[in-house]
Design a protein around this motif. Structure first.
Motif, mmCIF file in Angstrom:
data_model
loop_
_atom_site.group_PDB
_atom_site.id
_atom_site.type_symbol
_atom_site.label_atom_id
_atom_site.label_comp_id
_atom_site.label_asym_id
_atom_site.label_seq_id
_atom_site.Cartn_x
_atom_site.Cartn_y
_atom_site.Cartn_z
ATOM 1 N N ALA A 33 -5.110 -6.850 -11.649
ATOM 2 C CA ALA A 33 -4.165 -5.758 -11.380
ATOM 3 C C ALA A 33 -2.821 -6.074 -12.025
ATOM 4 O O ALA A 33 -2.328 -7.204 -11.927
ATOM 5 C CB ALA A 33 -3.989 -5.573 -9.884
ATOM 6 N N VAL A 34 -2.228 -5.080 -12.690
ATOM 7 C CA VAL A 34 -0.865 -5.213 -13.206
ATOM 8 C C VAL A 34 0.079 -4.477 -12.248
ATOM 9 O O VAL A 34 1.024 -5.039 -11.726
ATOM 10 C CB VAL A 34 -0.744 -4.646 -14.640
ATOM 11 C CG1 VAL A 34 0.713 -4.577 -15.063
ATOM 12 C CG2 VAL A 34 -1.547 -5.494 -15.616
ATOM 13 N N ALA A 35 -0.217 -3.222 -11.984
ATOM 14 C CA ALA A 35 0.662 -2.421 -11.124
ATOM 15 C C ALA A 35 -0.142 -1.320 -10.446
ATOM 16 O O ALA A 35 -1.176 -0.892 -10.961
ATOM 17 C CB ALA A 35 1.775 -1.803 -11.953
ATOM 18 N N VAL A 36 0.347 -0.906 -9.296
ATOM 19 C CA VAL A 36 -0.286 0.210 -8.579
ATOM 20 C C VAL A 36 0.831 1.111 -8.059
ATOM 21 O O VAL A 36 1.771 0.632 -7.406
ATOM 22 C CB VAL A 36 -1.153 -0.289 -7.389
ATOM 23 C CG1 VAL A 36 -1.918 0.872 -6.770
ATOM 24 C CG2 VAL A 36 -2.126 -1.374 -7.822
ATOM 25 N N GLY A 37 0.739 2.383 -8.369
ATOM 26 C CA GLY A 37 1.739 3.335 -7.892
ATOM 27 C C GLY A 37 1.486 3.672 -6.424
ATOM 28 O O GLY A 37 0.357 3.628 -5.943
ATOM 29 N N VAL A 38 2.573 3.997 -5.730
ATOM 30 C CA VAL A 38 2.460 4.388 -4.317
ATOM 31 C C VAL A 38 2.761 5.876 -4.247
ATOM 32 O O VAL A 38 3.831 6.312 -4.674
ATOM 33 C CB VAL A 38 3.502 3.627 -3.467
ATOM 34 C CG1 VAL A 38 3.447 4.083 -2.013
ATOM 35 C CG2 VAL A 38 3.279 2.132 -3.569
ATOM 36 N N CYS A 39 1.830 6.671 -3.732
ATOM 37 C CA CYS A 39 2.124 8.102 -3.636
ATOM 38 C C CYS A 39 2.092 8.556 -2.184
ATOM 39 O O CYS A 39 1.831 7.768 -1.268
ATOM 40 C CB CYS A 39 1.178 8.912 -4.515
ATOM 41 S SG CYS A 39 -0.356 9.376 -3.716
ATOM 42 N N GLY A 40 2.351 9.837 -1.981
ATOM 43 C CA GLY A 40 2.406 10.387 -0.628
ATOM 44 C C GLY A 40 1.109 10.134 0.135
ATOM 45 O O GLY A 40 1.122 9.911 1.355
ATOM 46 N N THR A 41 -0.012 10.162 -0.578
ATOM 47 C CA THR A 41 -1.295 9.940 0.086
ATOM 48 C C THR A 41 -1.362 8.514 0.655
ATOM 49 O O THR A 41 -1.850 8.294 1.769
ATOM 50 C CB THR A 41 -2.452 10.183 -0.920
ATOM 51 O OG1 THR A 41 -2.322 11.507 -1.426
ATOM 52 C CG2 THR A 41 -3.808 10.024 -0.269
ATOM 53 N N ASP A 42 -0.855 7.536 -0.110
ATOM 54 C CA ASP A 42 -0.854 6.149 0.387
ATOM 55 C C ASP A 42 0.018 6.038 1.636
ATOM 56 O O ASP A 42 -0.336 5.341 2.596
ATOM 57 C CB ASP A 42 -0.305 5.193 -0.682
ATOM 58 C CG ASP A 42 -1.118 5.253 -1.959
ATOM 59 O OD1 ASP A 42 -2.344 5.079 -1.878
ATOM 60 O OD2 ASP A 42 -0.527 5.494 -3.023
ATOM 61 N N VAL A 43 1.162 6.724 1.602
ATOM 62 C CA VAL A 43 2.057 6.682 2.756
ATOM 63 C C VAL A 43 1.340 7.271 3.978
ATOM 64 O O VAL A 43 1.371 6.705 5.072
ATOM 65 C CB VAL A 43 3.383 7.428 2.456
ATOM 66 C CG1 VAL A 43 4.274 7.491 3.683
ATOM 67 C CG2 VAL A 43 4.106 6.778 1.286
ATOM 68 N N GLU A 44 0.648 8.393 3.771
ATOM 69 C CA GLU A 44 -0.089 9.033 4.871
ATOM 70 C C GLU A 44 -1.169 8.105 5.420
ATOM 71 O O GLU A 44 -1.369 8.015 6.628
ATOM 72 C CB GLU A 44 -0.780 10.294 4.362
ATOM 73 C CG GLU A 44 0.162 11.414 4.067
ATOM 74 C CD GLU A 44 -0.409 12.741 4.508
ATOM 75 O OE1 GLU A 44 -1.614 12.931 4.324
ATOM 76 O OE2 GLU A 44 0.357 13.547 5.065
ATOM 77 N N VAL A 93 -8.961 -1.265 1.232
ATOM 78 C CA VAL A 93 -7.922 -1.699 0.289
ATOM 79 C C VAL A 93 -7.259 -0.432 -0.244
ATOM 80 O O VAL A 93 -7.925 0.477 -0.732
ATOM 81 C CB VAL A 93 -8.514 -2.532 -0.875
ATOM 82 C CG1 VAL A 93 -7.420 -2.887 -1.885
ATOM 83 C CG2 VAL A 93 -9.200 -3.791 -0.361
ATOM 84 N N LEU A 94 -5.930 -0.369 -0.090
ATOM 85 C CA LEU A 94 -5.173 0.828 -0.503
ATOM 86 C C LEU A 94 -5.037 0.927 -2.030
ATOM 87 O O LEU A 94 -5.309 -0.043 -2.722
ATOM 88 C CB LEU A 94 -3.757 0.717 0.055
ATOM 89 C CG LEU A 94 -3.338 1.462 1.295
ATOM 90 C CD1 LEU A 94 -1.840 1.208 1.532
ATOM 91 C CD2 LEU A 94 -3.564 2.963 1.155
ATOM 92 N N GLY A 95 -4.558 2.061 -2.492
ATOM 93 C CA GLY A 95 -4.128 2.187 -3.883
ATOM 94 C C GLY A 95 -5.084 2.937 -4.780
ATOM 95 O O GLY A 95 -6.241 2.551 -4.909
ATOM 96 N N HIS A 96 -4.581 4.026 -5.404
ATOM 97 C CA HIS A 96 -5.432 4.748 -6.345
ATOM 98 C C HIS A 96 -4.735 5.029 -7.678
ATOM 99 O O HIS A 96 -5.354 5.542 -8.585
ATOM 100 C CB HIS A 96 -5.965 6.042 -5.715
ATOM 101 C CG HIS A 96 -4.884 6.984 -5.291
ATOM 102 N ND1 HIS A 96 -4.196 6.850 -4.110
ATOM 103 C CD2 HIS A 96 -4.364 8.066 -5.915
ATOM 104 C CE1 HIS A 96 -3.300 7.811 -4.024
ATOM 105 N NE2 HIS A 96 -3.375 8.566 -5.095
ATOM 106 N N GLU A 97 -3.442 4.671 -7.783
ATOM 107 C CA GLU A 97 -2.745 4.869 -9.070
ATOM 108 C C GLU A 97 -2.692 3.511 -9.766
ATOM 109 O O GLU A 97 -1.736 2.763 -9.629
ATOM 110 C CB GLU A 97 -1.333 5.394 -8.818
ATOM 111 C CG GLU A 97 -1.314 6.763 -8.172
ATOM 112 C CD GLU A 97 0.088 7.339 -8.045
ATOM 113 O OE1 GLU A 97 1.073 6.726 -8.511
ATOM 114 O OE2 GLU A 97 0.209 8.432 -7.464
#
Ligand code: BGC
Length: 349
Positions: A33-44, A61-65
């Motif tokens: 993994a290099v980076a994973v974006g956090v979006c509203g769905t992750d927050v939810e 395991v969280l994270g889809h971006e």
């Protein structure tokens, strides 16, 4: 290895913890993994409002971006060690339904699809992840960390495709687009609509700050009031807030023959039932289409890469307003008003 995991539907369970490295059953391509974006769905999901763990597991395991570097391409991927890749989020339902069978998992009819980091398959917020070669998208190396924007871009590419397809039901020469919400999806929608040659307007709550500047730098017009007060009727509205009032006003503001594409996922905010008939009447009398759009299939991921390749890198870079370490994940999951895209960085690019 370290991973950010959560017990779905339970508030306050997000944790950075040790989990075993991914098994071959998760795919023949091994990625760091290099980076994973956090979006509203992750927050939810972290707030216990959404998400499903893989069957037989308590945690997801969280994270889809995603964005990662290939460590082992496996025998048949055509990838090379060191390539930058992003993982497609959704997997077809097991039936499969007709849409999933032809690769349109974004249009799954059964709802039994799975999604990495969201629904029943582990996501990408772990030091290493594996992926099936056919779901790994190679990223132009010159994008660097901006490759993490490919997933939200794929969602936008699908929404814009839907609008274009629907528009062609009659003579369709759209001139104006309104984007509601200046988060990553909204700003990417503004960028792509601009590249398409439309006159672009973006509406958001913020009155000043980076979102306003980014919209103006695009050559688009920024509005901070309400949709109903706009002095024009857009040909298309890409609704990215998921807020009830903004949605209702958008449906009433759209121009004749215009298309409102709902791309934001919100909750509640019911409008009084007496208003529903008014909203519908306005849609009927003006041939409006209100269409929902979610997720993306390979065609959209491909288009998204094309759009990103054309975009100004300096502008794109300003969408990433915060880069956090995995140990600061709680901070990454909290939004400040000026945040656009917050990214958790697992390794150097
Ligand atoms: C993701 C989509 C996903 C949707 C619903 C969004 O945040 O970007 O890929 O389909 O959530 O789970």
């Amino acid at each position: 290895m370290k991973a950010i995991t959560v017990e779905p539907k339970k508030i306050g369970t997000a944790q950075l913890m040790d989990i075993p490295e991914p098994g071959m059953n998760e795919g023949s391509v091994l990625v760091q993994a290099v980076a994973v974006g956090v979006c509203g769905t992750d927050v939810e999901i972290a707030e216990g409002k959404y998400g499903w763990a893989p069957p037989g597991h308590a945690r997801l395991v969280l994270g889809h971006e995603s964005l990662g570097r290939v460590v082992d391409p496996g025998p048949s991927s055509g990838l090379r060690k060191g390539d930058l890749v992003v993982g497609i989020v959704r997997r077809p339902c097991s039936g499969p339904c007709p849409n999933c069978a032809v690769g349109e998992w974004d249009m799954c009819r059964t709802g039994l699809y799975t999604e990495r980091g969201i629904k029943e398959i582990h996501g990408f917020m772990s030091e290493y992840w594996r992926i099936e070669p056919e779901y790994a998208i190679k990223v132009d190396p010159s994008l660097g960390i901006l490759g993490v924007l490919l997933e939200p871009s794929s969602v936008v590419a699908k929404a814009l495709e839907q609008v274009g397809l629907i528009g062609r039901r009659s003579f369709w020469e759209p001139k104006t687009a309104l984007i509601t919400g200046a988060g990553p999806v909204g700003l990417l929608a503004a960028l792509f609509a601009k590249l398409y040659g439309l006159e672009v307007h973006v509406l958001d709550r913020m009155e000043a700050g980076p979102k306003v500047d980014l919209v103006r730098e695009l050559g688009a017009t920024y509005h901070s009031g309400s949709v109903k007060d706009l002095d024009f009727e857009p040909d298309t509205i890409i609704e990215c807030t998921g807020v009830g009032q903004v949605i209702a006003e958008s449906i009433q503001k759209i121009g004749a023959n215009g298309i409102v594409c709902l791309a934001g996922i919100g909750h509640g905010g019911a409008i009084a039932s007496s208003k529903i008939a008014d909203v519908a009447a306005s849609a009927v009398l003006r041939n409006n289409v209100i269409v929902g759009s979610v997720n993306a299939n390979k065609r959209h991921w491909y288009r998204a890469s094309q759009y990103l390749a054309k975009a100004d890198r300096k502008w794109l870079a300003k969408l990433i307003t915060r880069v956090e370490k995995p140990e600061n994940f709680m901070h990454a999951l909290k939004r400040t008003p000026d945040d656009i895209n917050v990214v958790i960085q697992f390794s150097e690019i």
